[in-house]
Write a protein that holds these residues in place. Structure first.
Motif, PDB file in Angstrom:
ATOM      1  N   PHE A  42      31.382  38.844  47.663  1.00 48.82           N
ATOM      2  CA  PHE A  42      32.337  39.661  48.395  1.00 48.82           C
ATOM      3  C   PHE A  42      32.538  40.995  47.687  1.00 48.82           C
ATOM      4  N   THR A  43      33.074  41.954  48.409  1.00 45.80           N
ATOM      5  CA  THR A  43      33.459  43.248  47.862  1.00 45.80           C
ATOM      6  C   THR A  43      34.893  43.528  48.289  1.00 45.80           C
ATOM      7  N   THR A  44      35.532  44.472  47.615  1.00 46.55           N
ATOM      8  CA  THR A  44      36.919  44.805  47.928  1.00 46.55           C
ATOM      9  C   THR A  44      37.130  46.307  47.797  1.00 46.55           C
ATOM     10  N   ASP A  45      38.323  46.737  48.180  1.00 48.34           N
ATOM     11  CA  ASP A  45      38.748  48.115  47.928  1.00 48.34           C
ATOM     12  C   ASP A  45      39.682  48.161  46.725  1.00 48.34           C
ATOM     13  N   PHE A  46      39.518  47.185  45.812  1.00 48.13           N
ATOM     14  CA  PHE A  46      40.435  47.057  44.683  1.00 48.13           C
ATOM     15  C   PHE A  46      39.700  47.199  43.345  1.00 48.13           C
ATOM     16  N   TYR A  47      40.472  47.581  42.339  1.00 47.54           N
ATOM     17  CA  TYR A  47      40.045  47.422  40.952  1.00 47.54           C
ATOM     18  C   TYR A  47      40.422  45.997  40.530  1.00 47.54           C
ATOM     19  N   MET A  48      39.534  45.343  39.800  1.00 49.68           N
ATOM     20  CA  MET A  48      39.821  43.995  39.310  1.00 49.68           C
ATOM     21  C   MET A  48      39.836  43.986  37.793  1.00 49.68           C
ATOM     22  N   ILE A  49      40.863  43.378  37.219  1.00 50.12           N
ATOM     23  CA  ILE A  49      40.934  43.111  35.784  1.00 50.12           C
ATOM     24  C   ILE A  49      41.200  41.625  35.643  1.00 50.12           C
ATOM     25  N   GLU A  69      31.343  31.646  28.707  1.00 46.04           N
ATOM     26  CA  GLU A  69      31.715  32.395  27.512  1.00 46.04           C
ATOM     27  C   GLU A  69      33.195  32.169  27.229  1.00 46.04           C
ATOM     28  N   ASN A  70      33.625  32.588  26.055  1.00 49.15           N
ATOM     29  CA  ASN A  70      35.017  32.363  25.664  1.00 49.15           C
ATOM     30  C   ASN A  70      35.802  33.667  25.598  1.00 49.15           C
ATOM     31  N   GLY A  71      37.053  33.597  26.051  1.00 47.81           N
ATOM     32  CA  GLY A  71      38.045  34.622  25.821  1.00 47.81           C
ATOM     33  C   GLY A  71      37.640  36.028  26.155  1.00 47.81           C
ATOM     34  N   SER A  72      37.269  36.301  27.395  1.00 48.01           N
ATOM     35  CA  SER A  72      36.760  37.618  27.713  1.00 48.01           C
ATOM     36  C   SER A  72      37.486  38.263  28.871  1.00 48.01           C
ATOM     37  N   MET A  73      37.538  39.605  28.829  1.00 50.74           N
ATOM     38  CA  MET A  73      38.081  40.384  29.933  1.00 50.74           C
ATOM     39  C   MET A  73      36.936  40.950  30.755  1.00 50.74           C
ATOM     40  N   LEU A  74      37.123  40.946  32.046  1.00 53.24           N
ATOM     41  CA  LEU A  74      36.140  41.461  32.987  1.00 53.24           C
ATOM     42  C   LEU A  74      36.786  42.570  33.799  1.00 53.24           C
ATOM     43  N   PHE A  75      35.996  43.584  34.141  1.00 52.86           N
ATOM     44  CA  PHE A  75      36.497  44.714  34.908  1.00 52.86           C
ATOM     45  C   PHE A  75      35.505  45.029  36.024  1.00 52.86           C
ATOM     46  N   SER A  76      35.997  45.239  37.227  1.00 56.04           N
ATOM     47  CA  SER A  76      35.119  45.710  38.306  1.00 56.04           C
ATOM     48  C   SER A  76      35.871  46.739  39.128  1.00 56.04           C
ATOM     49  N   TYR A 120      30.345  48.505  33.477  1.00 53.44           N
ATOM     50  CA  TYR A 120      29.552  47.606  32.653  1.00 53.44           C
ATOM     51  C   TYR A 120      29.093  46.405  33.477  1.00 53.44           C
ATOM     52  N   GLU A 121      28.127  45.690  32.918  1.00 52.43           N
ATOM     53  CA  GLU A 121      27.635  44.470  33.550  1.00 52.43           C
ATOM     54  C   GLU A 121      28.472  43.273  33.089  1.00 52.43           C
ATOM     55  N   ALA A 122      28.331  42.158  33.805  1.00 51.53           N
ATOM     56  CA  ALA A 122      29.122  40.966  33.493  1.00 51.53           C
ATOM     57  C   ALA A 122      28.859  40.453  32.080  1.00 51.53           C
ATOM     58  N   ASN A 123      27.629  40.608  31.598  1.00 49.03           N
ATOM     59  CA  ASN A 123      27.324  40.115  30.251  1.00 49.03           C
ATOM     60  C   ASN A 123      27.781  41.077  29.163  1.00 49.03           C
ATOM     61  N   GLU A 124      28.487  42.142  29.553  1.00 44.82           N
ATOM     62  CA  GLU A 124      29.041  43.093  28.594  1.00 44.82           C
ATOM     63  C   GLU A 124      30.575  43.018  28.600  1.00 44.82           C
TER      64      GLU A 124
END
Length: 305
Positions: A42-49, A69-76, A120-124
């Motif tokens: 899916f896609t959105t019109d939102f920023y995701m944290i 993975e452990n303890g990570s923040m993701l941004f899109s 960044y990519e998900a693995n970053e």
């Protein structure tokens, strides 16, 4: 593929309660409450944290998977493809969605684009220490307090102030991660320069043209923005600046050690437009290629310029 234009639409599609705010969605999730939103891309019109300690399942955004993975923040960012499947968490996590229109008229509307980690990519993903986790959770709680409160004239500014702080801390923590990564895996700039040299020595400049930041990122298995930010941390220069430095260095050598014309030198370095090569050369050295060649011939010292 689903596209969600509003926060309410995302909630309805995933059988979630109506959001407390029309432009913000924030919720925590743990072993009892999944952070998975649907089973499709899916896609959105939102920023995701998001903050997650994943035990099973996967998240996909950019071109790569974030898996176990452990303890990570993701941004899109808005309109970036996202997929979350069968997520199981080791500890409590959260997802924060902010509609891009919520930032209109606020300094964060333009400031948020400067945070490279949204590209960044998900693995970053950003890996946090225990102290860093506490800081992020505290800011999440401050935003949530306003989110659940009755809206007044101060609500938006307060939420965006705390969101801005979360992004600034994330930038700081990424810089710490860059330093730790350098200590563990060696300097990125060394591998970057080695890849550039190999690309040149294999004749790819003539066959494939000038190396781009994307090409170099692909060679180093990273995203262009992450690579550039990492190099900036190590050297003070971006990926494109380092490419230009390499090109000019090779050009200097050719101009001094061969009888090639400026145009021939430009073509050998992958430039289709010799005037563009000359402008870049002058920008980096203060001299045109011909001026540089004449000065070196006159002085007899290759490093004279």
């Amino acid at each position: 593929m689903e596209h969600y234009k509003s926060v309410s639409e995302l909630h309805r599609a995933n059988n979630m309660p109506t959001p407390e705010h029309p432009m913000i969605s924030m919720f925590t999730c743990d072993e009892l409450r999944s952070c998975t939103l649907g089973r499709r891309e899916f896609t959105t019109d939102f920023y995701m944290i998001a903050f997650k300690k994943i035990k099973a399942g996967h998240i996909l955004y950019g071109r790569t998977k974030y898996d176990h993975e452990n303890g990570s923040m993701l941004f899109s960012k808005p309109r970036q493809l996202i997929e979350m499947n069968n997520i199981e968490l080791e500890e409590k996590g959260f997802i924060l969605y902010v509609h891009e229109d919520f930032l209109n008229g606020h300094p964060l509307h333009s400031e948020i684009r400067k945070y490279g980690f949204f590209d960044y990519e998900a693995n970053e993903a950003l890996h946090l220490s225990q102290r860093e986790e506490q800081i992020i959770w505290d800011l999440f709680g401050r935003i949530q307090s306003e989110y659940l409160n009755n809206t007044d004239e101060y609500s938006r500014d307060i939420m965006l102030t705390h969101l801005d702080s979360m992004l600034k801390y994330s930038q700081r923590f990424y810089k710490r991660q860059f330093i730790n990564r350098t200590q563990l895996s060696g300097t990125t700039v060394s591998r970057f320069n080695e890849s550039l040299a190999t690309y040149f020595e294999n004749g790819n400049f003539q066959e494939k043209g000038l190396p781009s930041v994307k090409l170099m990122a692909d060679l180093l298995n990273t995203s262009p923005r992450y690579l550039s930010d990492l190099l900036k941390q190590e050297t003070g220069k971006t990926a494109i600046e380092l490419i230009h430095i390499f090109l000019v260095s090779e050009a200097k050598n050719m101009l001094v050690s061969t009888d090639k014309t400026v145009a021939e030198t430009a073509y050998l370095l992958g430039f289709e437009n010799p005037p563009y090569f000359s402008r870049l050369f002058k920008k980096e050295t203060g001299l045109s290629p011909n001026e540089y060649k004449k000065r070196v011939e006159f002085s007899g010292q290759p490093g004279a310029a």
